[in-house]
Design a protein around this motif. Structure first.
Motif, PDB file in Angstrom:
ATOM      1  N   PRO A 221       0.821  -1.228   0.000  1.00 52.48           N
ATOM      2  CA  PRO A 221       0.000   0.000   0.000  1.00 52.48           C
ATOM      3  C   PRO A 221       0.849   1.270   0.000  1.00 52.48           C
ATOM      4  O   PRO A 221       0.442   2.285  -0.574  1.00 52.48           O
ATOM      5  CB  PRO A 221      -0.800  -0.095   1.303  1.00 52.48           C
ATOM      6  N   VAL A 222       2.008   1.208   0.618  1.00 52.07           N
ATOM      7  CA  VAL A 222       2.873   2.389   0.640  1.00 52.07           C
ATOM      8  C   VAL A 222       3.354   2.699  -0.780  1.00 52.07           C
ATOM      9  O   VAL A 222       3.364   3.856  -1.216  1.00 52.07           O
ATOM     10  CB  VAL A 222       4.074   2.165   1.590  1.00 52.07           C
ATOM     11  N   PHE A 223       3.702   1.651  -1.516  1.00 52.54           N
ATOM     12  CA  PHE A 223       4.131   1.841  -2.903  1.00 52.54           C
ATOM     13  C   PHE A 223       2.979   2.385  -3.733  1.00 52.54           C
ATOM     14  O   PHE A 223       3.154   3.309  -4.534  1.00 52.54           O
ATOM     15  CB  PHE A 223       4.632   0.508  -3.468  1.00 52.54           C
ATOM     16  N   ALA A 224       1.791   1.807  -3.512  1.00 54.62           N
ATOM     17  CA  ALA A 224       0.622   2.305  -4.238  1.00 54.62           C
ATOM     18  C   ALA A 224       0.433   3.784  -3.950  1.00 54.62           C
ATOM     19  O   ALA A 224       0.123   4.576  -4.854  1.00 54.62           O
ATOM     20  CB  ALA A 224      -0.617   1.510  -3.836  1.00 54.62           C
ATOM     21  N   GLY A 225       0.637   4.174  -2.689  1.00 55.24           N
ATOM     22  CA  GLY A 225       0.524   5.585  -2.324  1.00 55.24           C
ATOM     23  C   GLY A 225       1.551   6.430  -3.057  1.00 55.24           C
ATOM     24  O   GLY A 225       1.235   7.491  -3.600  1.00 55.24           O
ATOM     25  N   ALA A 226       2.785   5.938  -3.106  1.00 59.46           N
ATOM     26  CA  ALA A 226       3.860   6.712  -3.746  1.00 59.46           C
ATOM     27  C   ALA A 226       3.562   6.946  -5.222  1.00 59.46           C
ATOM     28  O   ALA A 226       3.701   8.072  -5.719  1.00 59.46           O
ATOM     29  CB  ALA A 226       5.192   5.986  -3.578  1.00 59.46           C
ATOM     30  N   VAL A 227       3.127   5.889  -5.931  1.00 58.60           N
ATOM     31  CA  VAL A 227       2.872   6.083  -7.364  1.00 58.60           C
ATOM     32  C   VAL A 227       1.623   6.930  -7.581  1.00 58.60           C
ATOM     33  O   VAL A 227       1.511   7.649  -8.581  1.00 58.60           O
ATOM     34  CB  VAL A 227       2.783   4.740  -8.145  1.00 58.60           C
ATOM     35  N   THR A 228       0.678   6.863  -6.628  1.00 57.14           N
ATOM     36  CA  THR A 228      -0.493   7.734  -6.734  1.00 57.14           C
ATOM     37  C   THR A 228      -0.063   9.196  -6.639  1.00 57.14           C
ATOM     38  O   THR A 228      -0.551  10.053  -7.373  1.00 57.14           O
ATOM     39  CB  THR A 228      -1.491   7.407  -5.608  1.00 57.14           C
TER      40      THR A 228
ATOM     41  N   GLY B  27       1.658   5.897   3.869  1.00 57.83           N
ATOM     42  CA  GLY B  27       2.468   6.391   2.752  1.00 57.83           C
ATOM     43  C   GLY B  27       2.301   7.897   2.608  1.00 57.83           C
ATOM     44  O   GLY B  27       3.272   8.631   2.437  1.00 57.83           O
ATOM     45  N   PHE B  28       1.032   8.359   2.704  1.00 60.86           N
ATOM     46  CA  PHE B  28       0.785   9.789   2.588  1.00 60.86           C
ATOM     47  C   PHE B  28       1.229  10.526   3.848  1.00 60.86           C
ATOM     48  O   PHE B  28       1.690  11.660   3.785  1.00 60.86           O
ATOM     49  CB  PHE B  28      -0.697  10.047   2.305  1.00 60.86           C
ATOM     50  N   ALA B  29       1.089   9.844   4.996  1.00 61.88           N
ATOM     51  CA  ALA B  29       1.503  10.477   6.248  1.00 61.88           C
ATOM     52  C   ALA B  29       3.001  10.705   6.257  1.00 61.88           C
ATOM     53  O   ALA B  29       3.500  11.576   6.965  1.00 61.88           O
ATOM     54  CB  ALA B  29       1.094   9.600   7.432  1.00 61.88           C
ATOM     55  N   LEU B  30       3.725   9.931   5.443  1.00 56.95           N
ATOM     56  CA  LEU B  30       5.170  10.118   5.382  1.00 56.95           C
ATOM     57  C   LEU B  30       5.526  11.514   4.875  1.00 56.95           C
ATOM     58  O   LEU B  30       6.595  12.030   5.168  1.00 56.95           O
ATOM     59  CB  LEU B  30       5.812   9.062   4.464  1.00 56.95           C
ATOM     60  N   VAL B  31       4.608  12.125   4.100  1.00 51.87           N
ATOM     61  CA  VAL B  31       4.890  13.449   3.547  1.00 51.87           C
ATOM     62  C   VAL B  31       5.071  14.471   4.674  1.00 51.87           C
ATOM     63  O   VAL B  31       6.126  15.088   4.784  1.00 51.87           O
ATOM     64  CB  VAL B  31       3.799  13.874   2.547  1.00 51.87           C
ATOM     65  N   PRO B  32       4.043  14.659   5.572  1.00 54.21           N
ATOM     66  CA  PRO B  32       4.287  15.578   6.693  1.00 54.21           C
ATOM     67  C   PRO B  32       5.348  15.056   7.671  1.00 54.21           C
ATOM     68  O   PRO B  32       6.125  15.849   8.204  1.00 54.21           O
ATOM     69  CB  PRO B  32       2.931  15.685   7.378  1.00 54.21           C
ATOM     70  N   LEU B  33       5.388  13.734   7.852  1.00 55.69           N
ATOM     71  CA  LEU B  33       6.396  13.178   8.753  1.00 55.69           C
ATOM     72  C   LEU B  33       7.797  13.534   8.274  1.00 55.69           C
ATOM     73  O   LEU B  33       8.681  13.845   9.058  1.00 55.69           O
ATOM     74  CB  LEU B  33       6.274  11.651   8.807  1.00 55.69           C
ATOM     75  N   TYR B  34       7.941  13.488   6.962  1.00 53.12           N
ATOM     76  CA  TYR B  34       9.238  13.800   6.368  1.00 53.12           C
ATOM     77  C   TYR B  34       9.618  15.248   6.653  1.00 53.12           C
ATOM     78  O   TYR B  34      10.753  15.549   6.992  1.00 53.12           O
ATOM     79  CB  TYR B  34       9.157  13.546   4.867  1.00 53.12           C
ATOM     80  N   ASP B  35       8.615  16.129   6.567  1.00 59.53           N
ATOM     81  CA  ASP B  35       8.899  17.535   6.859  1.00 59.53           C
ATOM     82  C   ASP B  35       9.328  17.718   8.304  1.00 59.53           C
ATOM     83  O   ASP B  35      10.239  18.478   8.600  1.00 59.53           O
ATOM     84  CB  ASP B  35       7.669  18.402   6.558  1.00 59.53           C
ATOM     85  N   VAL B  36       8.643  16.983   9.205  1.00 57.81           N
ATOM     86  CA  VAL B  36       9.016  17.053  10.616  1.00 57.81           C
ATOM     87  C   VAL B  36      10.453  16.573  10.782  1.00 57.81           C
ATOM     88  O   VAL B  36      11.286  17.203  11.431  1.00 57.81           O
ATOM     89  CB  VAL B  36       8.050  16.198  11.468  1.00 57.81           C
TER      90      VAL B  36
END
Lengths: 549, 181, 590
Positions: A221-228, B27-36
């Motif tokens: 799912p993390v990969f799916a998120g990245a490509v999304t 995966g999306f949470a990594l975006v703000p986490l990355y900024d932190v």
């Protein structure tokens, strides 16, 4: 030995047609099947086909690299080939290959009648086919197939032509397919084990797969998120990875490798499982250190989540980051070493015979160790600044994938084909296939270490003449390896059609019942060869196996 | 398959599907986490994009920090962009203003965003900007040129190891995106 | 043997280096590496050999440390490997059924398992210590002697020596570039340093701590010279840094190591380390060269034609068509054109100074580019005059003044944007007082010319966008003697608008619709007596705002003032409708 399999299973095997329907007739059988053996066969056949498709792409690459200068393809197409070769081999050949083995073997190994979720099983296979077809279709699109490497790094990947959304959706489909497969495997192993088949009695193949399945559920799912995010960056004005909008292209690399490193272990852990299953049988000796093998597998899986940035030592991390990822990566060497030591100790003082599956397994242990050593060298961050993105890396991961994952898929093929088909394969051709493969794979990949150290970057279609000779040798090895695999195809077809004419016994391999399982007997070897369409419809009762001390 | 097994399977599948959805979100949470993470570790030299208050610091007259300023243009951003001061020596705690010059080379409106980046990355949190053209997008009329000040201070608690700070600005052409909005 | 090889290499270098022969004449050692003359007695490059097996030891302390680390770990791996493999193969050989060996049934031994977990851990610690030391050393970029900014482009490197006014692009050398084309038929073994040579190498002094700051302009790249011991990624929008200190003179070659698109394999790196004195000579010459602008060195005929093809495609093909056939009625064909096949000076004069719709390219292209494109038109597009013109001649025709060099910091320098970089004579500045002195220089240079044209080709349409006259035309002088600020706001009189409109017209419309609005039928309609211009004013405004066919929309490119002015001009100077619109009305429509 005091292992017992429930008796009521035996009479059932011959009477299943009485109260249970067999497979549907004709082609429809394969489309609508929910039988784990049929789906396993579909996966395996699909993986074999993809192995040849991806292999053909590899041969295009090796042909272009045969000598300096551009002779056959334009650089852009070359890059598409490296990208597609990787995606096809990873998502089309190796992963489905092991899912196929899991489908065939896990229910039979744990005494279950089928997978826990048979209809989802069928769906996940056909989604895989759809995903790969979608991916293959990009080859014919305007702007060509993705050519940014299988890692799909932005901003380069955003320069892909029409193919980008198709590639992204294909990754989604492949991801969903893998996740469904993984959920199915977890449910099967958790809920469908026969009475007495405790976790610590499961064959190592089952153990490695349950851990792999958890990795899949966690990272696909993390990969799916990245490509999304790539897709929205390209088409919907987001800027996850675009510095212009406050994003960062390096962020993609972090997300990708958070998936990517476990993904590497998704391909290698079932490999370990197959090796741990085959080696004891042909050494006629129980697996050495069963529980430490389980813990080592779990440790490797855990470590895989916290080492991702060792793929990114050159992106300019702060020194603390570089050091942390270096230390964490070095730790992986410990459980991996334990595994290699255990396999060696399993062979030690055994009574070995060297049939084709064992030959492949021995080659796996030796050559995977070699790949492991180069992996250790690369974990040293300062040295990795020299190795990174060179052919040294290419050599490393091909050693851990080809003579490891691919060899063990073939070893598994030789090992279980007689069980699946009821026919013995042609041992002479099998041995020939092994020796050709084992020798040519080294001609193919060993010189790539030298090329990388001498300074040849990866993913280049042309190079300075100083790299010419090793490249030529490597290409020759590649062509021999590629052509040798036709022997495997021949053996598979030949065995299905009757092979040598020798019918396989239930046990097939001398000692398979006793040593082919984990803490109990190898259940699949108690079934007839080939096994009936439905097996273990009533669960066998398994008891622990007591070895002499 | 008996009912209890079906229930067990359904339960397990539910849990696993939740895990899958959770990981997709992660995966999306990594975006703000990355900024932190970037803020904490100075990863990649990401800089603050909002102005800091101009608080007076005790000037450390003993230490001298060498500030290097770099300017870049991404792809074919049609600007001329340079700094009037390429290098200056400052004392920590002292406020300075440097001017950057940018000019639109075209006869069309250009909207551009300047992206700051520090090297070494960890110094970003010791570098306070009270005024910067990078805080928001800059719009250039056809042929327009601008002198854009950047006022900053290096906090006196900058670790002793750092003697040179490089600050780079890259202008990215955002005209297309801003026209669409 | 080695000498023969060197001699041979030298010969090849000499033959293939025809393009740099001019420079080589001034090179005492007669050894050129790209544009750089290697000093006398400069060490010969070691032949890497074709069967290199190991990592280079390199030329810096760091690279030696890395090499030692690499060897240490390699030997540890070899030892461990020997242990494991000998146990394994001993077992495979002796513990076999065919040898009558009976399997022992042991399957665990806690002590052994603990030991072989601890031993690897200890070995790892012993590796981690030197590795950490080297890592910390690499990270210490402070106290450097000089800084070079390196920018990765698809597919070239840009180098900028901070504080030294040295700035250049470094591309794959021409010899390699020709040989690397698909089926080029060129034997790559005959090309010196195939794919590892560039036109402009980076030169650094030895034994100085050189800090390199990396960034990229488009996609990720990675800068790697093996002999320096590391590589570093170049990331768009972000900077990375690393340092090196080369211990002895030499030429070091490397490549881009992050996949960056189709020509990833074709953007090598060449670093030349020189003694400080030699470096100073190079740096001084380089600064001079920067000041003088583009090289006026002669190019071989074929190179001129080749370069010219690219310049033609970018600057001329839109009108004269890619094959030189032109658009009959609007743009003359170049194939068999009397101008192109006639006197070369006359042709050059026309291109430099323009004529009617043909813009003056003298100010837009550099001398070398002009020489190339002129030579191209005479020897391609169906012409085969066989003659050529060199940059020097063009430069003298331009009045000897060096074509304004572009050494601005941050100038992206991409060839594709060159034509847009030239200074315009009129600029609007929002911060006049703070206007830096440097910015005034190009303005001065430009205003010396009577007329500056700047033509851009946007997409596939042709529309000259800027033509500014400083010399007032008699017409406007008669119409209004009052000098008005260009930025005047508020209500404007018809006279003012018409006056201003003339210059806007010249700037934006004249190249197609011609002076006096006579047009170039059938491609560009006449405005004099045109149904549109004499018709409803709102319809004309609408069309000018949005464009139609080849006519571009000016709604976004012209200010309301300019728009109203040119509208008034077309209706009242070219025609006589008597009506006009105020800038404020136009502004509302925009």
């Amino acid at each position: 030995m005091s292992a017992v399999v429930a008796e009521h299973d035996k009479h059932h095997d011959h009477s299943h047609d009485d109260h249970d329907h067999g497979p549907a007739k004709g082609i429809l059988r394969w489309i609508i099947t929910t039988n784990h053996k049929d789906i396993g066969t579909l996966y395996l056949v699909f993986a074999l086909v993809m192995f040849f498709v991806g292999g053909t792409m590899a041969l295009v690459i090796r042909a272009e690299l045969f000598e300096p200068g551009l002779q056959f393809v334009e650089p852009q197409f070359f890059n598409s080939m490296t990208t597609m070769h990787a995606l096809v081999m990873v998502f089309g050949a190796v992963m489905p290959g092991f899912v196929g083995l899991a489908n065939w073997m896990i229910p039979m190994m744990i005494g279950a009648p089928d997978m826990a979720l048979p209809r989802m099983n069928n769906m996940s296979f056909w989604m895989l086919v759809a995903g790969i077809l979608l991916l293959a279709s990009t080859l014919f699109m305007e702007g060509g197939a993705p050519a940014s490497g299988w890692t799909l790094y932005p901003p380069l990947v955003l320069q892909t032509g029409k193919a980008l959304p198709f590639a992204v959706f294909s990754v989604h489909l492949l991801g969903i397919s893998s996740i469904m497969g993984a959920i199915n495997i977890i449910a099967t192993i958790f809920n469908m084990r026969a009475p007495g088949m405790t976790l610590m009695r499961m064959p190592m193949f089952v153990w490695t797969w349950v851990i792999t399945a958890f990795l899949l559920v966690a990272v696909m799912p993390v990969f799916a998120g990245a490509v999304t995010m790539l897709l929205t960056d390209k088409f919907f004005e987001t800027s996850f990875f675009d510095a212009a909008g406050g994003g960062d292209p390096v962020l993609y690399q972090h997300i990708f490798w958070f998936f990517g490193h476990p993904e590497v272990y998704i391909m290698i852990l079932p490999t370990f499982g197959v090796a741990s299953t085959i080696i004891p049988v042909f050494a006629r000796k129980p697996l050495f250190g069963y529980s430490s093998m389980v813990y080592a597998t779990a440790a490797i899986a855990f470590l895989s989540f916290i080492v991702w940035a060792h793929h990114m030592f050159t992106v300019g991390m702060p020194i603390v980051g570089e050091l942390y990822f270096m230390y964490a990566t070095m730790l992986i060497a410990i459980p991996t070493a334990v595994k290699v030591f255990n396999w060696t100790a399993t062979m030690w003082k055994g009574s070995m015979t060297l049939e084709t599956p064992m030959l492949f397994s021995i080659a796996f242990v030796a050559l995977f160790t070699l790949g492991g050593f180069t992996g250790l060298m690369m974990s040293i961050a300062p040295s990795d600044l020299q190795y990174h993105d060179t052919y040294f890396i290419v050599a490393h991961f091909h050693y851990t994938l080809v003579p490891a994952s691919v060899f063990m898929l073939m070893a598994a093929g030789y090992y279980w084909l007689p069980k699946w088909t009821g026919n013995m394969y042609n041992e002479k051709v099998g041995q020939l296939h092994f020796w050709l493969s084992a020798i040519s794979v080294n001609i193919l990949f060993f010189p790539q270490h030298f090329l990388g150290l001498a300074g040849m970057p990866r993913r280049i279609p042309d190079y300075n003449v100083q790299f010419a000779d090793w490249n030529m040798i490597s290409s020759i090895g590649g062509f021999i390896f590629g052509i040798s695999q036709l022997l495997f195809l021949y053996i598979v077809i030949d065995t299905i059609r009757g092979g040598t004419g020798i019918k396989a016994t239930n046990e097939v391999w001398d000692g398979a019942v006793q040593y082919g399982g984990g803490g109990t007997v190898g259940l699949e070897w108690t079934l007839p060869s080939p096994p009936p369409y439905h097996t273990f419809t009533e669960a066998p009762v398994v008891v622990p196996i007591e070895y002499e001390h | 398959m008996d009912e209890s097994l079906k229930q067990k399977n359904a339960r397990l599948v539910q849990i696993l599907v939740l895990v899958v959805i959770g990981m997709f979100g992660f995966g999306f949470a990594l975006v703000p986490l990355y900024d932190v993470l970037c803020d904490l570790t100075g990863l990649n030299g990401k800089a603050e994009t909002v102005a800091a208050e101009e608080t007076p610091y005790k000037v450390d007259m003993v230490r001298e920090i060498n500030i290097e300023l770099l300017t870049s243009l991404n792809e074919a951003t049609p600007l001329i962009f340079r700094t009037e001061t390429k290098q200056l020596k400052i004392h920590p705690g002292e406020y300075h203003t440097v001017n950057f010059y940018a000019e639109n080379k075209t006869d069309k409106v250009v909207v551009a965003q300047a992206i700051p980046s520090f090297s070494p990355g960890v110094v970003a949190k010791y570098f306070n900007k009270v005024e910067c053209f990078c805080f928001k997008q800059q719009t250039f009329k056809p042929g327009e040129s601008k002198v854009m000040p950047m006022r900053f201070v290096v906090k006196p608690d900058l670790p002793k190891d750092f003697k040179t700070i490089t600050l780079s600005y890259t202008f990215f052409d955002n005209t297309k995106a801003s026209v669409q909005n | 043997m080695k000498k023969t090889k060197q001699l041979f290499t030298g010969l090849i270098l000499f033959l293939s280096g025809l393009g740099t022969l001019q420079a080589a004449e001034n090179c005492p050692s007669n050894r050129m590496e790209g544009s750089v003359c290697l000093p006398n007695g400069f060490p010969m490059e070691a032949d890497p050999g074709r069967y290199a097996l190991n990592l280079t030891q390199g030329q810096t302390q760091i690279s030696h440390d890395v090499y030692n680390l690499h060897m240490l770990i390699l030997w540890i791996c070899v030892l461990v490997g020997l242990g494991v493999f000998s146990a394994m193969f001993y077992s495979i050989y002796h513990h076999r059924k065919s040898k009558g060996h009976v399997a022992k049934q042991f399957h665990e031994n806690t002590l052994v398992e603990i030991i072989w977990t601890i031993i690897p851990a200890v070995i790892l610690v012993s590796m981690a210590i030197p590795a950490t030391k080297t890592m910390l050393e690499m990270d210490d970029v402070q106290d450097s002697d000089m800084t070079i900014k390196v920018t990765g482009w698809q597919w070239k490197w840009e180098y900028e020596y901070l504080g030294h006014d040295i700035h250049f692009f470094s591309k794959l050398s021409d010899a390699s570039n020709q040989a690397r084309q698909l089926n080029s038929g060129i034997d790559t073994t005959e090309v010196p340093n195939y794919l590892l040579s560039v036109d402009e190498p980076v030169v650094v002094p030895v034994n100085k701590k050189i800090r390199l700051v990396f960034t990229a302009a488009d996609v990720l790249h990675s800068w790697w010279v093996p002999e320096l011991g590391w590589k570093k990624d170049a990331i768009p929008g972000f900077i990375n840094e690393a340092w090196t200190s080369v211990s002895k003179p030499g030429v070091f070659r490397g490549q881009c190591t992050e996949l960056c698109g189709k020509d990833h394999a074709f953007m090598p790196i060449v670093v030349i380390a020189m003694e400080q004195a030699d470096y100073d000579v190079w740096a001084k010459a380089k600064v001079e060269e920067m000041k003088q602008g583009a090289s006026l060195a002669d190019e071989p005929h074929d190179q001129l034609v080749k370069n010219g093809g690219e310049i033609y495609a970018k600057n001329c093909a839109t009108c004269h068509m890619p094959d030189g056939a032109g658009i009959p009625g609007a743009f003359p064909a170049l194939t068999n054109s009397p101008v192109v096949t006639g006197d070369i000076k006359a042709q050059a004069n026309l291109i430099l100074n323009g004529k009617n719709a043909m813009p003056a390219f003298g100010k837009q292209l550099q001398a070398a580019e002009l020489a190339a494109v002129i030579t191209y038109t005479r020897n391609a597009l169906g012409n085969s005059k066989g003659d050529e013109i060199q940059a020097k001649e063009i430069n003298s025709m331009l009045g000897g003044a060096a074509a304004a060099p572009q050494t601005e910091l941050g100038n992206n320098g991409a060839a594709k944007s060159k034509s847009a970089e030239k200074p315009n004579s009129v600029k609007k500045t929002t911060a006049p007082e703070d206007k830096p002195k440097k910015a005034d220089k190009p303005k001065l240079a430009a205003s010396q010319a009577d007329e500056v044209e700047n033509v851009q080709f946007a997409s596939d349409k042709f529309y000259p966008q800027k033509k500014v006259t400083d010399k007032p035309s008699p017409v406007t002088a008669n119409t209004s003697k009052k000098a008005e600020s260009a930025d005047a706001k508020g209500e404007a009189t018809l006279a003012e608008l018409v006056k201003k409109g003339e210059s806007v017209y010249q700037e934006n419309c004249q190249s197609c619709h011609q002076p006096g609005g006579i047009g170039m039928p059938p491609v560009f309609p006449a405005l004099k007596g045109s149904a549109v211009v004499t018709g409803k004013i709102d319809a004309q405004v609408d069309m000018m705002l949005k464009g139609k066919g080849m006519m571009p929309g000016f709604g976004k490119t012209l200010s309301a003032d300019d728009f109203a002015a040119v509208l008034a001009f077309t209706r009242n100077k070219l025609n006589a409708t008597g009506d006009f619109k105020q800038p404020s009305e136009i502004g509302a429509l925009q």
